[in-house]
Enzyme design. Sequence first.
Site, PDB file in Angstrom:
ATOM      1  N   ASP A  15       0.841  -1.349   0.118  1.00 53.19           N
ATOM      2  CA  ASP A  15       0.086  -0.100   0.040  1.00 53.19           C
ATOM      3  C   ASP A  15       0.854   1.132  -0.017  1.00 53.19           C
ATOM      4  O   ASP A  15       0.809   2.158  -0.832  1.00 53.19           O
ATOM      5  CB  ASP A  15      -0.862   0.085   1.273  1.00 53.19           C
ATOM      6  CG  ASP A  15      -2.035  -1.104   1.308  1.00 53.19           C
ATOM      7  OD1 ASP A  15      -2.467  -1.505   0.200  1.00 53.19           O
ATOM      8  OD2 ASP A  15      -2.443  -1.518   2.280  1.00 53.19           O
ATOM      9  N   ARG A  95      -0.984   2.938  15.971  1.00 54.26           N
ATOM     10  CA  ARG A  95      -1.215   4.078  15.102  1.00 54.26           C
ATOM     11  C   ARG A  95      -1.446   5.283  15.680  1.00 54.26           C
ATOM     12  O   ARG A  95      -0.835   6.343  15.015  1.00 54.26           O
ATOM     13  CB  ARG A  95      -2.705   3.583  14.463  1.00 54.26           C
ATOM     14  CG  ARG A  95      -2.911   2.589  13.734  1.00 54.26           C
ATOM     15  CD  ARG A  95      -1.787   2.179  12.757  1.00 54.26           C
ATOM     16  NE  ARG A  95      -1.865   1.199  11.618  1.00 54.26           N
ATOM     17  CZ  ARG A  95      -1.128   0.596  11.342  1.00 54.26           C
ATOM     18  NH1 ARG A  95       0.050   0.796  11.160  1.00 54.26           N
ATOM     19  NH2 ARG A  95      -1.397  -0.396  10.205  1.00 54.26           N
ATOM     20  N   ASP A 124      -7.832   1.804  10.332  1.00 55.97           N
ATOM     21  CA  ASP A 124      -6.680   2.382  10.356  1.00 55.97           C
ATOM     22  C   ASP A 124      -6.506   3.695   9.859  1.00 55.97           C
ATOM     23  O   ASP A 124      -6.121   4.813  10.374  1.00 55.97           O
ATOM     24  CB  ASP A 124      -5.417   1.552   9.723  1.00 55.97           C
ATOM     25  CG  ASP A 124      -4.765   0.459  10.511  1.00 55.97           C
ATOM     26  OD1 ASP A 124      -5.156   0.601  11.935  1.00 55.97           O
ATOM     27  OD2 ASP A 124      -4.405  -0.569   9.975  1.00 55.97           O
ATOM     28  N   SER A 174      -2.140  -9.194   3.913  1.00 55.40           N
ATOM     29  CA  SER A 174      -1.829  -8.023   4.622  1.00 55.40           C
ATOM     30  C   SER A 174      -1.442  -8.059   6.031  1.00 55.40           C
ATOM     31  O   SER A 174      -2.433  -8.334   6.851  1.00 55.40           O
ATOM     32  CB  SER A 174      -2.903  -6.894   4.211  1.00 55.40           C
ATOM     33  OG  SER A 174      -2.714  -5.848   4.958  1.00 55.40           O
TER      34      SER A 174
HETATM   35  N1  ARG Z   1      -8.217  -5.365  12.470  1.00 57.55           N
HETATM   36  C1  ARG Z   1      -7.293  -5.001  13.040  1.00 57.55           C
HETATM   37  C2  ARG Z   1      -7.478  -3.527  13.574  1.00 57.55           C
HETATM   38  O1  ARG Z   1      -8.169  -2.905  13.188  1.00 57.55           O
HETATM   39  C3  ARG Z   1      -5.906  -5.117  12.173  1.00 57.55           C
HETATM   40  C4  ARG Z   1      -5.857  -4.296  11.179  1.00 57.55           C
HETATM   41  C5  ARG Z   1      -4.497  -4.915  10.674  1.00 57.55           C
HETATM   42  N2  ARG Z   1      -3.790  -4.074   9.409  1.00 57.55           N
HETATM   43  C6  ARG Z   1      -3.392  -4.833   8.288  1.00 57.55           C
HETATM   44  N3  ARG Z   1      -2.843  -4.211   7.563  1.00 57.55           N
HETATM   45  N4  ARG Z   1      -3.448  -6.168   8.165  1.00 57.55           N
HETATM   46  O2  ARG Z   1      -6.558  -3.223  14.324  1.00 57.55           O
END
Ligand code: ARG
Length: 401
Positions: A15, A95, A124, A174
């Site tokens: 990404d 984050r 995110d 991912s």
């Molecule tokens: N669902 C999780 C969260 O919102 C994991 C997100 C993970 N991101 C990824 N690029 N795999 O915190």
Amino acid sequence: MAKQKVVLAYSGGLDTSVCIRYLQVLHDMDVVTVTIDCGQNDDFTEIEKKARSIGAIDHIKIDAKEEFATNFVIASIKANGLYQNKYPLGTALARPLIASKLVEIAHQEAAPNVAHGCTGKGNDQVRFDLSIRAKDPGLKIIAPIRDMNLTRDLEIKFAKEQNIPVTEEAKKYSIDQNIWGRSIEGGNLENAFCEPPIDAFSFVEFDNDSIGQIEMEFQNGIPVAVDGKRMKMVDLIEYLTRLVGSFGVGIVDHIEDRAIGIKSREVYEAPAAIAIIESHKDLEKMVLTNHELRFKAFVEEYWSWLVYSGLWYDPLRRDLDKFIDETQKRVNGKVKLRMHNGSLRVTGRESDYSLYKSDVSGYGASSSFDQALAKGFVELWGLQTVMANAIANRVESKTAG
Ligand code: ARG
């Protein structure tokens, strides 16, 4: 005219690599990439090389592991942070830290823009956007993947056309990783009925049949030693990740409600987080009063939801932390754990602050507890229940007769 600058949160993954090129081509900007090390165990020299080869004019790497552990993970341990009772919040906790660093660098670089590689489907974007705006609402936020509604397949196609290298792993999953865990999405995992393949995992081992035992020591709610060895937080987490993971413990697989309303199947690997939170919860049950425990459980659920939903910088999170911190002053002691073939169980606990006294609860001869006191309590405790049943029985027998 000089180009505008944009500071991009860069992980080296698909990404964000695609983002560098899009920001140059579509927005005609100078891209400065920033990689924040929260314990993802990547090759940061390679990441810098990759960023520059795709076109970044400058690259900055920040080691934020200590800060992540001290200011984010410890708070989550004290709060027994688990979203929907399952997810230890690894990605969600990192984050706001990454966003705050992004804002710092944007100020240093006098850049009016910041960018991230989040899609419009996940949590995110919420965490980045809201954390950036909490720190500096004047910065312009660019999210190329979301703005262009890009799918992963389109990204891979674009990357190939533009000679941006794509790893085999990126084609499958991912992944987001830091010291507190690994979040795995995409590929086969999108079929909620499909068991996660072994290649999705990197900490957890599946062929170890031996039994593991550890003793974890807590001070003020913080794990400070394992098996008598005192360690710094980052080292302790990394040590437990490997050790606990080697017994197959640490996988979470569940259906999750994202902040934006979508349900998703999520797979995580977080051996240290699972072992620490399980132990911490157990010790709290020994030292906190029933009243504190019941109220704290409610606070924990709310805290986890706030953090999951991108509201780390909301004053409420800090307010709740004050309450939680107060409760942690008595969370001191030791917990014993046993691990075998993917399962983990607490097998013992002790604390100088223990409210458990075997001479009170035990059935032995030495008990100091006066049983006669219980009789009156039981009478009053069930007063209304007994009355309500008596009335119902009376009404029933009247209508029957
Ligand atoms: N669902 C999780 C969260 O919102 C994991 C997100 C993970 N991101 C990824 N690029 N795999 O915190």
